[in-house]
Write a protein that holds these residues in place. Structure first.
Motif, PDB file in Angstrom:
ATOM      1  N   GLU A  76      -2.443   3.147  -7.239  1.00  0.00           N
ATOM      2  CA  GLU A  76      -2.745   3.633  -8.592  1.00  0.00           C
ATOM      3  C   GLU A  76      -2.711   2.514  -9.623  1.00  0.00           C
ATOM      4  N   ARG A 111      -3.915  -0.891  -1.686  1.00  0.00           N
ATOM      5  CA  ARG A 111      -4.594   0.397  -1.603  1.00  0.00           C
ATOM      6  C   ARG A 111      -3.626   1.546  -1.893  1.00  0.00           C
ATOM      7  N   LEU A 112      -4.156   2.564  -2.562  1.00  0.00           N
ATOM      8  CA  LEU A 112      -3.389   3.778  -2.864  1.00  0.00           C
ATOM      9  C   LEU A 112      -2.107   3.464  -3.632  1.00  0.00           C
ATOM     10  N   SER A 146       0.818  -1.214   0.000  1.00  0.00           N
ATOM     11  CA  SER A 146       0.000   0.000   0.000  1.00  0.00           C
ATOM     12  C   SER A 146       0.848   1.260   0.000  1.00  0.00           C
ATOM     13  N   CYS A 147       0.261   2.337  -0.523  1.00  0.00           N
ATOM     14  CA  CYS A 147       0.899   3.670  -0.531  1.00  0.00           C
ATOM     15  C   CYS A 147       2.203   3.687  -1.317  1.00  0.00           C
TER      16      CYS A 147
END
Length: 465
Positions: free
Chosen positions: A433, A430-431, A402-403
């Motif tokens: 793209e 998640r996050l 994530s991120c």
């Protein structure tokens, strides 16, 4: 007239005849005749109609009342012992109760009366262990160097050493500083300047304690002050070189340690190298947590050495300053290690160079089940190598990316790799793209893997039964 013998009020007896019983005489109710009322005045003013207690109950009451001066417990019958424990005060000195009372009900009362809500499950379901661990923790957390007498800690050690398995120290207080007058009233507060080195302050010296706790398995430390409020100063959160030397010496003497955590303490490369050097010969250490510190690449190389030489199971170094070279050192250790199951590198700056090194190591590693590389500036090149990992690696269960900025192409690479994977049951993207299409496809594959894992678990449990 025949001779009559007897009292005429109680009956008449005549020789040669059966005794004659007089007719009942009606008695007057004393309430109707005040002259015939009688009063009983007790000589004891505390006299009452209460039932006199049994002698054994009086003895047990005496034992409870004088327990501090004359502790009698193991000589009693089980039923009498239970009654004494039920009535004993929780304020008795620990030197009397610590090594004498093992009944969990008594220590349950001690914990709940002192701390209110208590979760005994965190202490191996032992109320006595909970009491002594929290009691010792509070003494250490309130210890002020050069003010508090070290005997306050050492005196309680013989009482609690057999019951303390974990210490979770949430704060360590520095020495009290004398207020200093500045010549210039408008001078800046250098003590609150994060760039100012500040005085070399020391905290509680664990060298005086750890070697005496012969059953200690977990140690969690924070070199800082909790709840300092408006009195905040940077030097309240200073893990000094002398602190580090003292702690390293203490860790080396604590051979029973299995879990060591030191976080939010500004541990840098030099300090972590010193600490790890003292942990290299530990026979039981399996978990190391160095999160929220200042560890860079040199410190990461020391961590890699620990992974190589010890049978570690979990390494957590999130929120540090590890970059590509540090990640490469850890990756090299992963190719050699056969025991590590969890690695958390979240919130570092390993980049694609470090991310690819970790991914290539996972092509060889066959024990790691959980890996977290969130917020590490990873992009598509790392995702490309990880897609190969998803195809070949059969031990990974949980992956967190994530991120990071994997992008649409990186998402397609991950999606393709997951299409061949049957073991990963949690994958956090998640996050990143990667796009909704890739996210949906990955989630569908995860659901299938989770269902397969559930059925496998049911089958294995049935076979064991």
């Amino acid at each position: 007239m025949p001779n009559v013998i007897g009292n005429p009020d109680k009956g008449v007896f005549t020789p040669g005849r059966p005794p004659q019983i007089p007719e009942p005489v009606m008695r007057l109710n004393p309430a109707s005749d005040p002259r015939k009322m009688r009063r009983i005045i007790a000589e004891d003013p505390e006299w009452s109609l209460a039932i006199i207690p049994l002698l054994k109950d009086l003895c047990l009451q005496h034992i409870v009342k004088n327990f501090e001066n004359n502790p009698i417990l193991n000589e009693l019958l089980p039923s009498h012992k239970a009654k004494v424990l039920e009535k004993l005060s929780t304020k008795l000195p620990l030197k009397v109760t610590a090594n004498l009372i093992s009944h969990e009900g008594y220590w349950n009362r001690c914990c709940t009366e002192r701390w209110g809500v208590c979760d005994v499950a965190c202490y191996g379901n032992s109320w006595k262990r909970m009491f002594f661990e929290r009691h010792l923790e509070k003494i250490i957390e309130l210890f002020i160097p050069e003010v508090t007498d070290i005997k306050t800690v050492l005196d309680v050690v013989p009482l609690c050493k057999n019951y303390v398995k974990k210490l979770n120290i949430s704060q360590l207080l520095p020495p009290v500083k004398e207020p200093q007058m500045n010549e210039d009233d408008n001078a800046s507060d250098t003590a609150s300047d994060p760039g100012h080195e500040g005085p070399s302050i020391d905290h509680f010296d664990f060298w005086t304690l750890l070697d005496k706790l012969t059953h200690l398995e977990e140690l969690h430390l924070v070199y800082g002050v909790s709840g300092c409020g408006m009195n905040f100063e940077w030097n309240l959160f200073e893990f000094t070189s002398r602190d580090c030397q003292s702690l390293a010496k203490a860790l080396k003497s604590c051979k029973t340690l299995k879990v060591f955590r030191i976080h939010q303490s500004k541990v840098d490369d030099e300090k972590v190298r010193l600490l790890i050097n003292s942990l290299l010969d530990h026979p039981f250490l399996t978990v190391l947590d160095l999160s929220h510190n200042l560890i860079g690449d040199r410190g990461a190389r020391a961590i890699g050495k620990l992974i190589n030489e010890r049978k570690m199971k979990s390494i957590t170094v999130y929120d540090n300053k590890i970059r590509a070279h540090g990640a490469q050192a850890i990756a090299y250790a992963l190719t050699k290690n056969i025991t590590l199951t969890s690695l958390n590198l979240r919130l570092n700056q390993i980049g694609d160079e470090g991310g690819q090194a970790i991914a290539h190591a996972l092509l060889k590693n066959a024990t790691l089940t959980n890996i977290h590389m969130g917020s590490n500036e990873l992009t598509e090149p790392t995702a490309t190598v990880l897609s190969q990992v998803l195809v070949q690696n059969k031990t990974l269960r949980n992956i967190n990316l994530s991120c990071n900025r994997l992008g649409l192409d990186g998402g397609k690479q991950i999606q393709e790799g997951m299409s061949y994977n049957t073991t990963v049951v949690e994958f956090d993207v998640r996050l990143t793209e990667i796009g909704q299409e890739s996210e949906y496809s990955i989630s569908q594959i995860l659901q299938n893997n989770q269902e397969k894992a559930r059925k496998k678990l049911i089958t294995e449990s049935g076979v064991k039964k």
